[in-house]
Motif scaffolding. Structure first.
Motif, PDB file in Angstrom:
ATOM      1  N   GLN A  40       0.830  -1.298   0.156  1.00  0.00           N
ATOM      2  CA  GLN A  40       0.031  -0.099  -0.026  1.00  0.00           C
ATOM      3  C   GLN A  40       1.103   1.262  -0.076  1.00  0.00           C
ATOM      4  O   GLN A  40       2.202   1.074  -0.016  1.00  0.00           O
ATOM      5  N   ASN A  41       0.383   2.452  -0.267  1.00  0.00           N
ATOM      6  CA  ASN A  41       0.887   3.858  -0.180  1.00  0.00           C
ATOM      7  C   ASN A  41       2.209   3.690  -1.262  1.00  0.00           C
ATOM      8  O   ASN A  41       3.100   4.497  -0.844  1.00  0.00           O
ATOM      9  N   GLU A  42       1.809   3.204  -2.150  1.00  0.00           N
ATOM     10  CA  GLU A  42       2.933   3.189  -3.384  1.00  0.00           C
ATOM     11  C   GLU A  42       3.238   4.569  -3.740  1.00  0.00           C
ATOM     12  O   GLU A  42       4.365   4.966  -4.251  1.00  0.00           O
ATOM     13  N   GLU A  43       2.432   5.385  -3.750  1.00  0.00           N
ATOM     14  CA  GLU A  43       2.449   6.805  -4.308  1.00  0.00           C
ATOM     15  C   GLU A  43       3.645   7.519  -3.405  1.00  0.00           C
ATOM     16  O   GLU A  43       4.452   8.411  -3.817  1.00  0.00           O
ATOM     17  N   LYS A  44       4.115   7.137  -2.347  1.00  0.00           N
ATOM     18  CA  LYS A  44       5.055   7.632  -1.313  1.00  0.00           C
ATOM     19  C   LYS A  44       6.394   7.278  -2.240  1.00  0.00           C
ATOM     20  O   LYS A  44       7.347   7.975  -2.169  1.00  0.00           O
ATOM     21  N   VAL A  45       6.639   5.999  -2.626  1.00  0.00           N
ATOM     22  CA  VAL A  45       7.847   5.522  -3.172  1.00  0.00           C
ATOM     23  C   VAL A  45       7.740   6.382  -4.597  1.00  0.00           C
ATOM     24  O   VAL A  45       9.106   6.602  -5.063  1.00  0.00           O
ATOM     25  N   THR A  46       6.959   6.587  -5.160  1.00  0.00           N
ATOM     26  CA  THR A  46       6.892   7.292  -6.600  1.00  0.00           C
ATOM     27  C   THR A  46       7.555   8.639  -6.030  1.00  0.00           C
ATOM     28  O   THR A  46       8.269   9.178  -6.856  1.00  0.00           O
ATOM     29  N   GLU A  47       7.013   9.558  -5.159  1.00  0.00           N
ATOM     30  CA  GLU A  47       7.513  10.800  -4.676  1.00  0.00           C
ATOM     31  C   GLU A  47       8.823  10.861  -4.416  1.00  0.00           C
ATOM     32  O   GLU A  47       9.637  11.766  -4.681  1.00  0.00           O
ATOM     33  N   ILE A  48       9.447   9.740  -3.688  1.00  0.00           N
ATOM     34  CA  ILE A  48      10.878   9.596  -3.210  1.00  0.00           C
ATOM     35  C   ILE A  48      11.560   9.408  -4.765  1.00  0.00           C
ATOM     36  O   ILE A  48      12.893   9.996  -4.791  1.00  0.00           O
ATOM     37  N   PHE A  49      11.224   8.489  -5.580  1.00  0.00           N
ATOM     38  CA  PHE A  49      11.903   8.398  -7.016  1.00  0.00           C
ATOM     39  C   PHE A  49      12.141   9.788  -7.555  1.00  0.00           C
ATOM     40  O   PHE A  49      13.062  10.277  -8.375  1.00  0.00           O
ATOM     41  N   ASN A  50      10.911  10.508  -7.647  1.00  0.00           N
ATOM     42  CA  ASN A  50      10.872  11.865  -8.256  1.00  0.00           C
ATOM     43  C   ASN A  50      11.928  12.899  -7.378  1.00  0.00           C
ATOM     44  O   ASN A  50      12.337  13.762  -8.421  1.00  0.00           O
ATOM     45  N   ARG A  51      12.038  12.780  -6.218  1.00  0.00           N
ATOM     46  CA  ARG A  51      12.914  13.585  -5.523  1.00  0.00           C
ATOM     47  C   ARG A  51      14.292  13.543  -5.827  1.00  0.00           C
ATOM     48  O   ARG A  51      15.068  14.331  -5.413  1.00  0.00           O
ATOM     49  N   HIS A  52      14.702  12.275  -6.131  1.00  0.00           N
ATOM     50  CA  HIS A  52      16.073  11.819  -5.882  1.00  0.00           C
ATOM     51  C   HIS A  52      16.877  11.025  -6.944  1.00  0.00           C
ATOM     52  O   HIS A  52      17.906  10.457  -6.872  1.00  0.00           O
ATOM     53  N   GLY A  53      16.120  11.177  -8.208  1.00  0.00           N
ATOM     54  CA  GLY A  53      16.746  10.764  -9.262  1.00  0.00           C
ATOM     55  C   GLY A  53      16.273  11.050 -10.541  1.00  0.00           C
ATOM     56  O   GLY A  53      15.535  12.059 -10.699  1.00  0.00           O
ATOM     57  N   VAL A  54      16.755  10.668 -11.558  1.00  0.00           N
ATOM     58  CA  VAL A  54      16.374  10.946 -13.188  1.00  0.00           C
ATOM     59  C   VAL A  54      15.773   9.543 -13.836  1.00  0.00           C
ATOM     60  O   VAL A  54      15.870   8.745 -13.336  1.00  0.00           O
TER      61      VAL A  54
END
Length: 459
Positions: free
Chosen positions: A221-235
């Motif tokens: 659950q809460n997969e959107e948090k992982v999405t946001e982490i990826f957006n903040r720290h990578g390309v």
């Protein structure tokens, strides 16, 4: 020194500005030149050395790429060979001594080396000696990280955590950051940005929807948090963004009929195999005895002395042509597929766990040179690192349980824009475990899509 493309220059700038970051660009989009240039930046601007960690079969290729996209000289970039584990524990026998006894060329003490290319196992066992002799090491680059670090508490991951306690730079590259389970990305997140979870327990508390009595996570659950982490720290770059329209045609042939002897043997295990795959073995990580036996019967019937020509082989025979790659999940299956294609007059190379690294490299060279017409392989050894753009047809006679292996395997034939469709076939017996396995793969693909669809990355 070759020049980076514009988007690769942008990615390099992001990596420099963010010493610990991800590159989750899709396979075939050119992650390698960026991290090669990053290693040159660390040496030319900071006088810091680099360790590049990757599957063993990528070491030689990546070494050549480093020399192409940097100002390093040949003697400054070296592959460090593995050490024979039978020679004793790390604390009692150093890498140089072990290398000398086994006959491996030992570069580890050479002060001229600026970039060390090693495999996952070497780093796990010998990183302490490496940084002891080279305290200037301050950048660790991971290529195809999903192959080495998808389990948070594996020995490889634990040793990587320890290494990163003394190293500033970390660049984690993979086209498949989610590999079947949401927590397959935890190791990378914990190193790049540990503030989000603190520990694996913290990750589970936020993302494990339900944990059964055996400690197995039944849903995430809460997969959107992982999405946001990826957006903040990578390309991230998609294949379409870099190359344009993706030309492929996929056909699932799911109505093949078993021959009588195969069906008789298979039916003994079918019911229990389907129960296993529907229930406690839903993710395919622990297939039961019935499942394994059922899959062996339909994919490797010859080992049970079933001599009938199978429906899958009859279909494969009709597809046989120059420029094809056939994937099967079992080595015996791969060998049988290769023998069938040889009967059709094709020159075939075979890749699976029983084939040496040196032989795989030679098969890759021969196929790309047109000396071989086809390759038969398991995705486990052939899904990453190979460039088979000349491929016209890819066939899966069976699937492994890994969704990342399937997409990575297809990408062997999509390294750049194509003029014609890449034809992709999945062969399945009707009403069999083949459909159950594909269901598991599709379920994992949906989890990956849930996380990655909205990942745009830094720019």
């Amino acid at each position: 020194m070759e020049t980076l493309r514009d988007y690769q220059v942008d990615d390099l700038a992001v990596a420099i500005a963010n010493p610990r970051s991800f590159n989750f660009s899709e396979p075939g989009t050119g992650k390698t030149p960026t991290f090669c240039a990053l290693s040159w930046y660390y040496w030319s601007k900071k006088q810091k050395k680099t360790i590049i960690v990757q599957p063993n079969h990528l070491r030689d290729k990546n070494r050549l790429e480093v020399l192409r996209f940097s100002g390093f000289q040949d003697h400054e970039v070296k592959v460090i060979e593995r050490v024979d584990e039978t020679l004793g524990p790390r604390k009692r026998k150093s890498v140089p001594e072990a290398c000398q006894e086994t006959g491996y060329i030992n570069y580890i003490r050479d002060p001229e080396i600026k970039v060390f290319l090693v495999g996952f196992t070497f780093l796990k066992n010998y990183w302490e000696e490496l940084v002891e002799y080279h305290p200037e090491i301050d950048l660790v680059i991971i290529d195809e990280g999903h192959e080495g670090y998808k389990t948070y508490n594996s020995k490889a991951s634990v040793e990587l955590y320890a290494l990163m306690d003394r190293t500033e730079g970390f660049y984690y590259c993979t086209g498949t950051p989610i590999d079947g389970r949401l927590d397959s990305c935890f190791t990378a997140i914990h190193i790049v940005c540990p503030q989000y979870y603190g520990s694996y327990i913290g990750f589970q508390n936020q993302h494990a929807g339900f944990i059964d009595d055996y400690g197995k996570v039944l849903y995430w659950q809460n997969e959107e948090k992982v999405t946001e982490i990826f957006n903040r720290h990578g390309v991230i770059h998609t294949w379409v963004e870099v190359h344009g329209e993706e030309k492929r045609h996929i056909e699932v042939v799911d109505d093949l009929t078993m021959k009588p002897k195969m069906a008789e043997a298979y039916n003994e295990f079918d019911e229990m195999a389907c129960v296993e795959l529907d229930g406690m073995f839903l993710d395919g990580s622990n297939p039961g005895v019935a499942t394994m036996r059922a899959r062996q019967i339909i994919n490797c019937p010859h080992i049970f002395d079933i001599k009938e020509r199978t429906a899958k082989h009859e279909y494969l025979e009709g597809l046989a042509q120059e420029g094809m790659v056939v994937f099967g999940s079992m080595p015996e299956e791969v060998e049988a597929n290769a023998e069938l294609l040889r009967e059709q007059g094709l020159k075939v190379g075979v890749m699976h766990g029983g084939v040496s690294h040196e032989k795989r490299v030679e098969i890759d060279r021969a196929y790309n040179a047109g000396e071989l017409d086809a390759i038969c392989a398991t995705p486990a050894v052939a899904a990453t690192g190979w460039n088979w753009q000349r491929t016209k047809v890819i066939v899966f006679t069976s699937l492994s349980y890994s969704d990342s292996n399937v997409e990575q395997a297809i990408k062997r034939g999509e390294r750049e824009a194509r003029d014609e469709n890449l034809m992709i076939y999945f062969l399945e017996y009707a009403n069999s475990v083949d459909q159950k396995v594909r269901k598991i793969v599709v379920k994992k693909e949906k989890l990956t899509e849930t996380v990655m669809t909205d990942v745009k990355g830094l720019s």
